[in-house]
Motif scaffolding. Structure first.
Motif, PDB file in Angstrom:
ATOM      1  N   ALA A   3     -40.992 -22.291  -7.148  1.00 37.76           N
ATOM      2  CA  ALA A   3     -41.374 -22.227  -8.633  1.00 37.76           C
ATOM      3  C   ALA A   3     -41.048 -21.160  -9.114  1.00 37.76           C
ATOM      4  O   ALA A   3     -40.794 -19.738  -8.631  1.00 37.76           O
ATOM      5  CB  ALA A   3     -42.797 -22.551  -8.714  1.00 37.76           C
ATOM      6  N   VAL A   4     -40.616 -21.127 -10.493  1.00 39.48           N
ATOM      7  CA  VAL A   4     -40.025 -19.941 -11.238  1.00 39.48           C
ATOM      8  C   VAL A   4     -40.625 -19.870 -12.479  1.00 39.48           C
ATOM      9  O   VAL A   4     -41.231 -21.261 -12.994  1.00 39.48           O
ATOM     10  CB  VAL A   4     -38.778 -19.848 -11.289  1.00 39.48           C
ATOM     11  CG1 VAL A   4     -37.982 -19.744 -10.019  1.00 39.48           C
ATOM     12  CG2 VAL A   4     -38.017 -20.963 -12.255  1.00 39.48           C
ATOM     13  N   GLU A   5     -41.095 -18.561 -13.237  1.00 35.72           N
ATOM     14  CA  GLU A   5     -41.502 -18.736 -14.419  1.00 35.72           C
ATOM     15  C   GLU A   5     -40.922 -17.503 -15.168  1.00 35.72           C
ATOM     16  O   GLU A   5     -40.736 -16.506 -14.642  1.00 35.72           O
ATOM     17  CB  GLU A   5     -43.058 -18.584 -14.481  1.00 35.72           C
ATOM     18  CG  GLU A   5     -43.891 -18.355 -15.852  1.00 35.72           C
ATOM     19  CD  GLU A   5     -45.227 -18.448 -15.820  1.00 35.72           C
ATOM     20  OE1 GLU A   5     -45.717 -17.698 -16.494  1.00 35.72           O
ATOM     21  OE2 GLU A   5     -45.762 -19.157 -14.987  1.00 35.72           O
ATOM     22  N   ARG A   6     -40.523 -17.739 -16.467  1.00 33.83           N
ATOM     23  CA  ARG A   6     -40.134 -16.874 -17.312  1.00 33.83           C
ATOM     24  C   ARG A   6     -40.450 -17.072 -18.974  1.00 33.83           C
ATOM     25  O   ARG A   6     -40.919 -18.028 -19.274  1.00 33.83           O
ATOM     26  CB  ARG A   6     -38.361 -16.867 -17.495  1.00 33.83           C
ATOM     27  CG  ARG A   6     -37.755 -16.734 -16.182  1.00 33.83           C
ATOM     28  CD  ARG A   6     -37.770 -15.397 -15.688  1.00 33.83           C
ATOM     29  NE  ARG A   6     -36.814 -15.101 -14.610  1.00 33.83           N
ATOM     30  CZ  ARG A   6     -37.458 -15.460 -13.192  1.00 33.83           C
ATOM     31  NH1 ARG A   6     -38.617 -15.889 -12.912  1.00 33.83           N
ATOM     32  NH2 ARG A   6     -36.580 -15.234 -12.252  1.00 33.83           N
ATOM     33  N   SER A   7     -40.950 -15.889 -19.376  1.00 37.94           N
ATOM     34  CA  SER A   7     -41.653 -15.846 -20.716  1.00 37.94           C
ATOM     35  C   SER A   7     -40.764 -14.902 -21.765  1.00 37.94           C
ATOM     36  O   SER A   7     -40.234 -13.988 -21.179  1.00 37.94           O
ATOM     37  CB  SER A   7     -43.122 -15.299 -20.659  1.00 37.94           C
ATOM     38  OG  SER A   7     -43.754 -16.239 -20.087  1.00 37.94           O
ATOM     39  N   PHE A   8     -40.450 -15.451 -22.752  1.00 37.50           N
ATOM     40  CA  PHE A   8     -39.926 -14.572 -24.043  1.00 37.50           C
ATOM     41  C   PHE A   8     -40.156 -14.853 -25.389  1.00 37.50           C
ATOM     42  O   PHE A   8     -40.738 -16.126 -25.643  1.00 37.50           O
ATOM     43  CB  PHE A   8     -38.058 -14.589 -23.797  1.00 37.50           C
ATOM     44  CG  PHE A   8     -37.900 -16.112 -23.459  1.00 37.50           C
ATOM     45  CD1 PHE A   8     -37.364 -16.994 -24.531  1.00 37.50           C
ATOM     46  CD2 PHE A   8     -37.709 -16.481 -21.987  1.00 37.50           C
ATOM     47  CE1 PHE A   8     -37.042 -18.226 -24.164  1.00 37.50           C
ATOM     48  CE2 PHE A   8     -37.209 -17.794 -21.815  1.00 37.50           C
ATOM     49  CZ  PHE A   8     -37.151 -18.573 -23.018  1.00 37.50           C
ATOM     50  N   ILE A   9     -40.106 -14.178 -26.412  1.00 41.05           N
ATOM     51  CA  ILE A   9     -40.325 -14.567 -27.524  1.00 41.05           C
ATOM     52  C   ILE A   9     -38.997 -14.991 -28.364  1.00 41.05           C
ATOM     53  O   ILE A   9     -37.736 -14.462 -28.246  1.00 41.05           O
ATOM     54  CB  ILE A   9     -40.851 -13.363 -28.555  1.00 41.05           C
ATOM     55  CG1 ILE A   9     -42.390 -13.052 -27.629  1.00 41.05           C
ATOM     56  CG2 ILE A   9     -41.091 -13.690 -30.224  1.00 41.05           C
ATOM     57  CD1 ILE A   9     -42.841 -11.657 -28.457  1.00 41.05           C
ATOM     58  N   VAL A  10     -39.180 -16.333 -29.275  1.00 40.63           N
ATOM     59  CA  VAL A  10     -38.101 -16.653 -29.889  1.00 40.63           C
ATOM     60  C   VAL A  10     -38.688 -16.668 -31.514  1.00 40.63           C
ATOM     61  O   VAL A  10     -39.487 -16.903 -31.770  1.00 40.63           O
ATOM     62  CB  VAL A  10     -37.683 -18.005 -29.647  1.00 40.63           C
ATOM     63  CG1 VAL A  10     -36.672 -18.608 -30.309  1.00 40.63           C
ATOM     64  CG2 VAL A  10     -37.295 -18.053 -28.185  1.00 40.63           C
ATOM     65  N   THR A  11     -37.592 -16.309 -32.321  1.00 41.34           N
ATOM     66  CA  THR A  11     -38.122 -16.041 -33.912  1.00 41.34           C
ATOM     67  C   THR A  11     -38.175 -17.315 -34.258  1.00 41.34           C
ATOM     68  O   THR A  11     -38.895 -17.413 -35.520  1.00 41.34           O
ATOM     69  CB  THR A  11     -36.838 -15.276 -34.570  1.00 41.34           C
ATOM     70  OG1 THR A  11     -35.815 -15.655 -34.496  1.00 41.34           O
ATOM     71  CG2 THR A  11     -36.935 -13.782 -33.946  1.00 41.34           C
ATOM     72  N   ARG A 105     -41.443 -22.734 -17.203  1.00 37.63           N
ATOM     73  CA  ARG A 105     -41.704 -22.994 -15.680  1.00 37.63           C
ATOM     74  C   ARG A 105     -41.004 -24.171 -15.238  1.00 37.63           C
ATOM     75  O   ARG A 105     -40.797 -25.004 -15.671  1.00 37.63           O
ATOM     76  CB  ARG A 105     -43.198 -23.238 -15.619  1.00 37.63           C
ATOM     77  CG  ARG A 105     -44.227 -22.118 -16.215  1.00 37.63           C
ATOM     78  CD  ARG A 105     -45.615 -22.567 -15.887  1.00 37.63           C
ATOM     79  NE  ARG A 105     -46.417 -21.760 -16.346  1.00 37.63           N
ATOM     80  CZ  ARG A 105     -47.307 -22.000 -17.426  1.00 37.63           C
ATOM     81  NH1 ARG A 105     -47.575 -23.354 -17.782  1.00 37.63           N
ATOM     82  NH2 ARG A 105     -48.219 -21.111 -17.930  1.00 37.63           N
ATOM     83  N   ALA A 106     -40.344 -23.711 -14.048  1.00 32.44           N
ATOM     84  CA  ALA A 106     -39.732 -24.839 -13.248  1.00 32.44           C
ATOM     85  C   ALA A 106     -40.146 -25.030 -11.892  1.00 32.44           C
ATOM     86  O   ALA A 106     -40.246 -23.829 -11.303  1.00 32.44           O
ATOM     87  CB  ALA A 106     -37.931 -24.578 -13.214  1.00 32.44           C
ATOM     88  N   ARG A 107     -40.437 -26.148 -11.501  1.00 30.13           N
ATOM     89  CA  ARG A 107     -40.958 -26.373 -10.021  1.00 30.13           C
ATOM     90  C   ARG A 107     -40.025 -27.364  -9.378  1.00 30.13           C
ATOM     91  O   ARG A 107     -39.738 -28.355 -10.062  1.00 30.13           O
ATOM     92  CB  ARG A 107     -42.134 -26.814 -10.212  1.00 30.13           C
ATOM     93  CG  ARG A 107     -42.975 -26.945  -8.867  1.00 30.13           C
ATOM     94  CD  ARG A 107     -44.213 -27.533  -9.100  1.00 30.13           C
ATOM     95  NE  ARG A 107     -44.649 -28.293  -7.876  1.00 30.13           N
ATOM     96  CZ  ARG A 107     -45.885 -28.116  -7.182  1.00 30.13           C
ATOM     97  NH1 ARG A 107     -46.912 -27.496  -7.982  1.00 30.13           N
ATOM     98  NH2 ARG A 107     -46.050 -28.619  -6.152  1.00 30.13           N
ATOM     99  N   LEU A 108     -39.600 -27.075  -8.146  1.00 32.60           N
ATOM    100  CA  LEU A 108     -38.803 -28.113  -7.314  1.00 32.60           C
ATOM    101  C   LEU A 108     -39.505 -28.434  -6.160  1.00 32.60           C
ATOM    102  O   LEU A 108     -39.836 -27.288  -5.315  1.00 32.60           O
ATOM    103  CB  LEU A 108     -37.309 -27.371  -6.835  1.00 32.60           C
ATOM    104  CG  LEU A 108     -36.610 -26.993  -8.272  1.00 32.60           C
ATOM    105  CD1 LEU A 108     -36.587 -25.663  -8.591  1.00 32.60           C
ATOM    106  CD2 LEU A 108     -35.178 -27.449  -7.966  1.00 32.60           C
TER     107      LEU A 108
END
Length: 143
Positions: A3-11, A105-108
């Motif tokens: 599992a991976v997770e990334r967070s970011f802001i998009v305008t 979030r992506a999970r394999l």
């Protein structure tokens, strides 16, 4: 399982992002691993809509059938499957003062004997998630 997770802001506003991201064929624009992604069914995108996704990972091409399993005003969940793996892409979209906080979030979940390989693939999936984190805001920022 990996599992991976990334967070970011998009305008862009959340509603614009949900409208764009609910069509998983756009994954070929924001996911560097996706080569093609084509809608299988017709009509408006809805829970149950399906796509055929062809991706390349570690030099090998893989084909998955993705299905939209959840679509709320702030969350989209897609599940992809083939004989080797079940994947879950979970996109959480939260309004913030500068736009929208997108948590990806992506999970394999590997099947059968492939489960044994999961720990050895962690670094490669982290690198791919880093690439998505770089590409996705660039693409979504143009909406």
């Amino acid at each position: 399982m990996v599992a991976v997770e990334r967070s970011f802001i998009v305008t862009a506003p959340r509603a614009v992002l949900v409208d764009y991201l609910k069509d998983f064929s756009h994954a070929q624009e924001w996911d560097p691993g996706t080569r093609t992604c084509e809608r299988v069914d017709a009509g408006a995108v809805r829970v149950g809509s399906t796509w055929t996704n062809v991706s390349v990972f570690r030099g090998r091409e893989t084909r998955l059938t993705y299905r939209l399993v959840r679509m709320d005003e702030g969350r989209l969940v897609f599940v992809g499957e083939n004989t080797s793996v079940t994947t879950t892409d979970d996109l959480l979209l939260t309004p913030v003062p500068d736009g929208t906080l997108l948590t990806y979030r992506a999970r394999l979940d590997f099947k059968g004997w492939r489960k044994l390989a999961a720990p050895f693939l962690r670094k490669d999936f982290d690198r791919l998630a880093d690439e998505v984190e770089r590409a996705m805001p660039r693409v979504l920022g143009k909406l």
